[in-house]
Write a protein that holds these residues in place. Structure first.
Motif, PDB file in Angstrom:
ATOM      1  N   GLU A 124       0.832  -1.203   0.000  1.00 51.71           N
ATOM      2  CA  GLU A 124       0.000   0.000   0.000  1.00 51.71           C
ATOM      3  C   GLU A 124       0.870   1.257   0.000  1.00 51.71           C
ATOM      4  OE1 GLU A 124      -3.392   0.346  -0.035  1.00 51.71           O
ATOM      5  OE2 GLU A 124      -3.605  -1.810  -0.329  1.00 51.71           O
ATOM      6  N   ILE A 125       1.954   1.229   0.777  1.00 48.29           N
ATOM      7  CA  ILE A 125       2.861   2.380   0.829  1.00 48.29           C
ATOM      8  C   ILE A 125       3.553   2.570  -0.520  1.00 48.29           C
ATOM      9  CG2 ILE A 125       4.973   3.271   1.888  1.00 48.29           C
ATOM     10  CD1 ILE A 125       4.132   1.875   4.482  1.00 48.29           C
ATOM     11  N   MET A 126       4.042   1.466  -1.090  1.00 51.30           N
ATOM     12  CA  MET A 126       4.749   1.554  -2.372  1.00 51.30           C
ATOM     13  C   MET A 126       3.808   2.033  -3.483  1.00 51.30           C
ATOM     14  SD  MET A 126       7.982   0.404  -1.963  1.00 51.30           S
ATOM     15  CE  MET A 126       8.550  -0.496  -3.397  1.00 51.30           C
ATOM     16  N   ASN A 127       2.579   1.537  -3.465  1.00 51.32           N
ATOM     17  CA  ASN A 127       1.624   1.881  -4.527  1.00 51.32           C
ATOM     18  C   ASN A 127       1.071   3.295  -4.393  1.00 51.32           C
ATOM     19  OD1 ASN A 127       1.950  -0.682  -5.594  1.00 51.32           O
ATOM     20  ND2 ASN A 127       0.181  -1.523  -4.512  1.00 51.32           N
ATOM     21  N   SER A 128       1.277   3.921  -3.225  1.00 51.46           N
ATOM     22  CA  SER A 128       0.738   5.268  -3.009  1.00 51.46           C
ATOM     23  C   SER A 128       1.492   6.330  -3.811  1.00 51.46           C
ATOM     24  CB  SER A 128       0.803   5.620  -1.516  1.00 51.46           C
ATOM     25  OG  SER A 128       2.153   5.819  -1.105  1.00 51.46           O
ATOM     26  N   GLY A 129       2.709   6.000  -4.219  1.00 53.92           N
ATOM     27  CA  GLY A 129       3.538   6.984  -4.902  1.00 53.92           C
ATOM     28  C   GLY A 129       4.415   7.782  -3.960  1.00 53.92           C
ATOM     29  N   PHE A 130       4.250   7.593  -2.660  1.00 50.08           N
ATOM     30  CA  PHE A 130       5.051   8.320  -1.672  1.00 50.08           C
ATOM     31  C   PHE A 130       6.166   7.467  -1.076  1.00 50.08           C
ATOM     32  CE2 PHE A 130       0.902  10.606  -1.276  1.00 50.08           C
ATOM     33  CZ  PHE A 130       1.353  11.834  -1.747  1.00 50.08           C
ATOM     34  N   GLY A 131       6.210   6.176  -1.419  1.00 50.63           N
ATOM     35  CA  GLY A 131       7.209   5.291  -0.849  1.00 50.63           C
ATOM     36  C   GLY A 131       7.996   4.571  -1.923  1.00 50.63           C
ATOM     37  N   THR A 132       9.213   4.149  -1.564  1.00 52.90           N
ATOM     38  CA  THR A 132      10.058   3.413  -2.499  1.00 52.90           C
ATOM     39  C   THR A 132      10.810   2.329  -1.741  1.00 52.90           C
ATOM     40  OG1 THR A 132      11.757   3.637  -4.211  1.00 52.90           O
ATOM     41  CG2 THR A 132      12.072   4.932  -2.205  1.00 52.90           C
ATOM     42  N   ASP A 133      11.441   1.425  -2.473  1.00 52.18           N
ATOM     43  CA  ASP A 133      12.125   0.281  -1.873  1.00 52.18           C
ATOM     44  C   ASP A 133      13.344   0.735  -1.077  1.00 52.18           C
ATOM     45  OD1 ASP A 133      12.617  -2.401  -1.334  1.00 52.18           O
ATOM     46  OD2 ASP A 133      13.898  -2.648  -3.095  1.00 52.18           O
ATOM     47  N   ASN A 134      13.611   0.038   0.022  1.00 50.58           N
ATOM     48  CA  ASN A 134      14.768   0.335   0.869  1.00 50.58           C
ATOM     49  C   ASN A 134      15.469  -0.978   1.211  1.00 50.58           C
ATOM     50  OD1 ASN A 134      16.638   1.479   2.570  1.00 50.58           O
ATOM     51  ND2 ASN A 134      15.207   1.920   4.230  1.00 50.58           N
ATOM     52  N   PRO A 135      16.139  -1.599   0.240  1.00 50.05           N
ATOM     53  CA  PRO A 135      16.682  -2.949   0.443  1.00 50.05           C
ATOM     54  C   PRO A 135      17.781  -3.041   1.488  1.00 50.05           C
ATOM     55  CG  PRO A 135      17.453  -2.005  -1.637  1.00 50.05           C
ATOM     56  CD  PRO A 135      16.401  -1.079  -1.104  1.00 50.05           C
ATOM     57  N   GLU A 136      18.447  -1.937   1.814  1.00 49.29           N
ATOM     58  CA  GLU A 136      19.564  -1.984   2.761  1.00 49.29           C
ATOM     59  C   GLU A 136      19.132  -1.739   4.200  1.00 49.29           C
ATOM     60  OE1 GLU A 136      22.175   0.996   1.293  1.00 49.29           O
ATOM     61  OE2 GLU A 136      22.941  -0.225  -0.357  1.00 49.29           O
ATOM     62  N   HIS A 137      17.846  -1.529   4.427  1.00 47.76           N
ATOM     63  CA  HIS A 137      17.339  -1.156   5.742  1.00 47.76           C
ATOM     64  C   HIS A 137      17.797  -2.115   6.843  1.00 47.76           C
ATOM     65  CE1 HIS A 137      13.513  -0.153   8.306  1.00 47.76           C
ATOM     66  NE2 HIS A 137      14.631   0.098   8.936  1.00 47.76           N
ATOM     67  N   ILE A 138      17.437  -3.378   6.725  1.00 48.64           N
ATOM     68  CA  ILE A 138      17.710  -4.334   7.797  1.00 48.64           C
ATOM     69  C   ILE A 138      19.188  -4.666   7.885  1.00 48.64           C
ATOM     70  CG2 ILE A 138      17.233  -6.677   8.600  1.00 48.64           C
ATOM     71  CD1 ILE A 138      14.970  -4.671   9.019  1.00 48.64           C
ATOM     72  N   GLU A 139      19.862  -4.749   6.760  1.00 48.03           N
ATOM     73  CA  GLU A 139      21.281  -5.090   6.794  1.00 48.03           C
ATOM     74  C   GLU A 139      22.084  -4.033   7.541  1.00 48.03           C
ATOM     75  OE1 GLU A 139      24.462  -7.205   6.787  1.00 48.03           O
ATOM     76  OE2 GLU A 139      22.528  -7.970   6.047  1.00 48.03           O
ATOM     77  N   ARG A 140      21.701  -2.761   7.403  1.00 48.66           N
ATOM     78  CA  ARG A 140      22.396  -1.701   8.142  1.00 48.66           C
ATOM     79  C   ARG A 140      22.195  -1.861   9.645  1.00 48.66           C
ATOM     80  NH1 ARG A 140      20.607   3.174   4.049  1.00 48.66           N
ATOM     81  NH2 ARG A 140      22.500   3.209   2.776  1.00 48.66           N
ATOM     82  N   LEU A 141      20.992  -2.235  10.043  1.00 53.20           N
ATOM     83  CA  LEU A 141      20.734  -2.456  11.462  1.00 53.20           C
ATOM     84  C   LEU A 141      21.488  -3.675  11.968  1.00 53.20           C
ATOM     85  CD1 LEU A 141      16.887  -1.726  11.552  1.00 53.20           C
ATOM     86  CD2 LEU A 141      18.722  -0.267  12.416  1.00 53.20           C
ATOM     87  N   LYS A 142      21.605  -4.693  11.136  1.00 51.96           N
ATOM     88  CA  LYS A 142      22.337  -5.896  11.552  1.00 51.96           C
ATOM     89  C   LYS A 142      23.825  -5.596  11.731  1.00 51.96           C
ATOM     90  CE  LYS A 142      19.236  -9.448   9.721  1.00 51.96           C
ATOM     91  NZ  LYS A 142      19.066 -10.571   8.784  1.00 51.96           N
ATOM     92  N   VAL A 143      24.345  -4.683  10.916  1.00 58.88           N
ATOM     93  CA  VAL A 143      25.745  -4.271  11.084  1.00 58.88           C
ATOM     94  C   VAL A 143      25.939  -3.644  12.464  1.00 58.88           C
ATOM     95  CG1 VAL A 143      27.505  -2.647  10.284  1.00 58.88           C
ATOM     96  CG2 VAL A 143      26.203  -3.997   8.629  1.00 58.88           C
ATOM     97  N   LEU A 144      24.987  -2.798  12.884  1.00 59.40           N
ATOM     98  CA  LEU A 144      25.063  -2.189  14.210  1.00 59.40           C
ATOM     99  C   LEU A 144      24.933  -3.253  15.297  1.00 59.40           C
ATOM    100  CD1 LEU A 144      22.840   1.002  13.699  1.00 59.40           C
ATOM    101  CD2 LEU A 144      25.332   0.862  13.734  1.00 59.40           C
TER     102      LEU A 144
END
Length: 599
Positions: free
Chosen positions: A373-393
């Motif tokens: 729903e967020i992606m289809n709204s036109g206001f959101g986009t993919d963030n593939p690095e989100h979780i990997e960055r947190l896992k690095v921390l």
């Protein structure tokens, strides 16, 4: 000189001393409290030293007004009046430091490098992890672009950020699947709510996570039934926990004392519902003394973040229009979600879906996927690095991460893999033809579960795109894995039927569509985690009561049927079932299709 509330009769003497004419170079120093500002009415001071940090913007402005006569006149050229404001700050003022820095930057004032270093040191202190909450942008997007002025914490701590306890026996789950109810929507991807139930694997029976909370609500209702137990709180304390009298009794924490009013009983106080996450103003008289036995259970409100999605155009905050839309759509509704990561009181989830049960069809459909729903709204986009960055921390802080099961660990359960079926219950079912060879051999998909299949395919393709193919995987005949569809260019679930030649070409069966194809080894990958959570969707069928005029069906029949009915919703009713033939799950009569009468 000095001035404070106890010197009301000597205010005139203070002002007389202040207004005296002194020789050049003589400095008059007046030490005073904020409550005396209005009474003295000083406007010609040249310097204000804030010994104590101003508690509000209003008081900060009142102090600066003591120098209003010496403010530079921006209209008059050559104005050389000088005034200074000096603020004494320590690490106790960490939250205000960023605000002061932004204020100075807006005024184009010369900013001392010591202020930048002071704020940087605050953010880099190890012990500050105990005092500050994790940066909301780091949690929501995996990155904060405002490290210099952001007052949030940007490092994880093994003691602070381990998953907390929800009760004496239950801990915040770090893996598996949960049912949640969002009760407070912070923005489009961040919410607070309660966990209703949890299961380690989708096929396992769910375990209730709210038994203790429901028992608490009942006990509180029984306790406050007695009029003598409903004792209003006389002296409020910030951070204390009280009972709140509404339609149902709730536990709240006081976050702001009520403003002075004519009636203390009717004044409003700011509270936070510790079991649902909302913050609001309530009347003082609604706050009741809460016995200690009702404060033992930890707060039940958990923060949920829909991961791997971010605002477009590198914005840090979500568009308010989208946040309002998501709030209206998901508030107080049950959702199923998969846990990706757990830290402190926060769970990162993907996917988060709302399922609807269709009693008449005895099935459940996926009504919506929040991330979609967020992606289809036109206001959101993919963030593939989100979780990997947190896992690095997490790794840098020494926090243990749940074992990321190899996708092949799901394969030993292949004998338990489920296939979608058409129930032989006398009812008609909505289906779509996904592959057609002849009227005696074709495949259909249930319309009720197509959205779930598409959501699973999106998840599979996202994970497969993020994953680096090692090239070391060599499937065996009978393996369930992923293959790249030649027409759609999407990774889909397949079963290896045979090895065609020594060059690494395989014959595969697409278990969700019913088609067969030949693919090369470089277009085959092992299953990603979670790829088997949905039964295989292709249902093998045969049209009941139809035979070819000649010995075999004419080739043009396939093209005729496929052209006429591709992607069209049809109605199917099971007449017989053949469980012994693995290629024929059901024989059926398809109604409401005039073309079938011509076959």
């Amino acid at each position: 000189m000095k001035a404070h509330e106890g010197m009301s009769l000597q205010v005139s003497n203070v002002m007389d001393q202040w207004n005296k004419k002194f020789s050049p170079g003589t400095h008059i120093i007046l030490v005073m409290t904020d409550n005396c500002l209005k009474a003295l009415g000083i406007t010609d001071a040249t310097c204000v030293i804030h010994y104590g940090f101003p508690p509000s913007r209003k008081i900060f402005g009142a102090r600066l007004c003591c120098m209003v006569d010496n403010f530079d006149d921006l209209i008059v050229e050559g104005s050389t009046l000088q005034s200074q404001s000096i603020i004494l700050m320590t690490d106790k003022n960490a939250l205000q430091t960023a605000s002061i820095l932004r204020y100075l930057e807006r005024t184009e004032a010369k900013i001392p490098t010591e202020l930048y270093k002071f704020l940087s040191d605050l953010n880099n202190k190890d012990d500050i992890c105990y005092d500050k909450s994790l940066c909301k942008y780091l949690k929501a997007h995996g990155i904060c672009r405002d490290n210099k002025t952001c007052t949030g914490r940007h490092k994880l701590h093994p003691d602070v950020d381990k998953p907390r306890c929800l009760s004496d026996e239950k801990k915040l789950p770090s893996t598996g699947y949960i049912e949640i109810i969002p009760t407070c929507i912070s923005d489009a991807s961040s919410y607070y709510g309660r966990i209703i139930q949890h299961r380690n694997n989708w096929g396992n029976p769910p375990v209730s996570m709210e038994e203790d909370y429901l028992r608490l609500l009942k006990d509180m209702a029984d306790y406050y039934k007695e009029a003598n137990h409903r004792k209003p709180v006389e002296q409020l304390e910030v951070s204390a926990v009280y009972g709140l009298e509404e339609e149902i009794y709730s536990r709240v924490q006081l976050v702001a004392l009520p403003q002075k009013a004519e009636s203390a009983v009717l004044s409003n106080a700011g509270v936070k519902y510790i079991d649902s996450g909302q913050t609001r103003q309530v009347m003082h008289k609604q706050l009741l003394e809460l016995p200690a036995k009702f404060q033992v259970l930890p707060p039940q409100a958990v923060e949920f973040i829909v991961c791997r999605v971010k605002p477009i155009d590198n914005e840090m905050d979500w568009n308010p229009q989208l946040s309002r839309f998501i709030k209206k759509k998901i508030s107080n509704k049950s959702h199923e979600a998969k846990i990706v990561l757990a830290l402190g009181n926060t769970l990162w989830l993907n996917p988060v879906v709302h399922l609807t049960k269709l009693a008449d069809l005895k099935t459940t459909i996926l009504e919506y996927n929040i991330r979609s729903e967020i992606m289809n709204s036109g206001f959101g986009t993919d963030n593939p690095e989100h979780i990997e960055r947190l896992k690095v921390l997490c790794r840098a802080a020494g926090l243990s991460l749940p074992d990321e099961d190899s996708p092949q660990k799901e394969l030993p359960h292949a004998k338990d893999l489920k296939h979608a079926v058409l129930e032989n219950d006398g009812n008609y079912h909505s289906v779509v033809i996904s592959e057609f060879s002849s009227p005696k051999h074709f495949y259909v998909q249930l319309v009720a579960t197509r959205d779930e299949l598409f959501a699973l395919e999106d998840e599979i393709n996202q994970k497969t795109t993020e994953k680096q193919t090692s090239g070391s995987y060599v499937p065996a005949v009978g393996d369930i894995c992923l293959a790249l569809s030649g027409t759609e260019k999407r990774w889909r679930r397949v079963k290896i039927l045979s090895v065609v030649d020594s060059k690494g070409n395989y014959q595969v069966f697409f278990v969700d569509f019913g088609s067969c194809s030949w693919v090369s080894l470089d277009k085959i990958q092992p299953l990603v985690k979670g790829a088997l959570k949905l039964p295989f969707q292709a249902i093998c069928c045969s049209l009941f009561g139809v035979e070819p005029v000649e010995e075999n069906w004419k080739p043009e029949i396939k093209e005729l049927v496929w052209t006429a009915f591709q992607d069209k919703e049809l109605q199917a009713k099971v007449i017989e079932q053949n469980r012994n033939d693995p290629m024929l799950d059901a024989t059926m009569s398809i109604c409401k299709i005039p073309l079938m009468h011509a076959l």
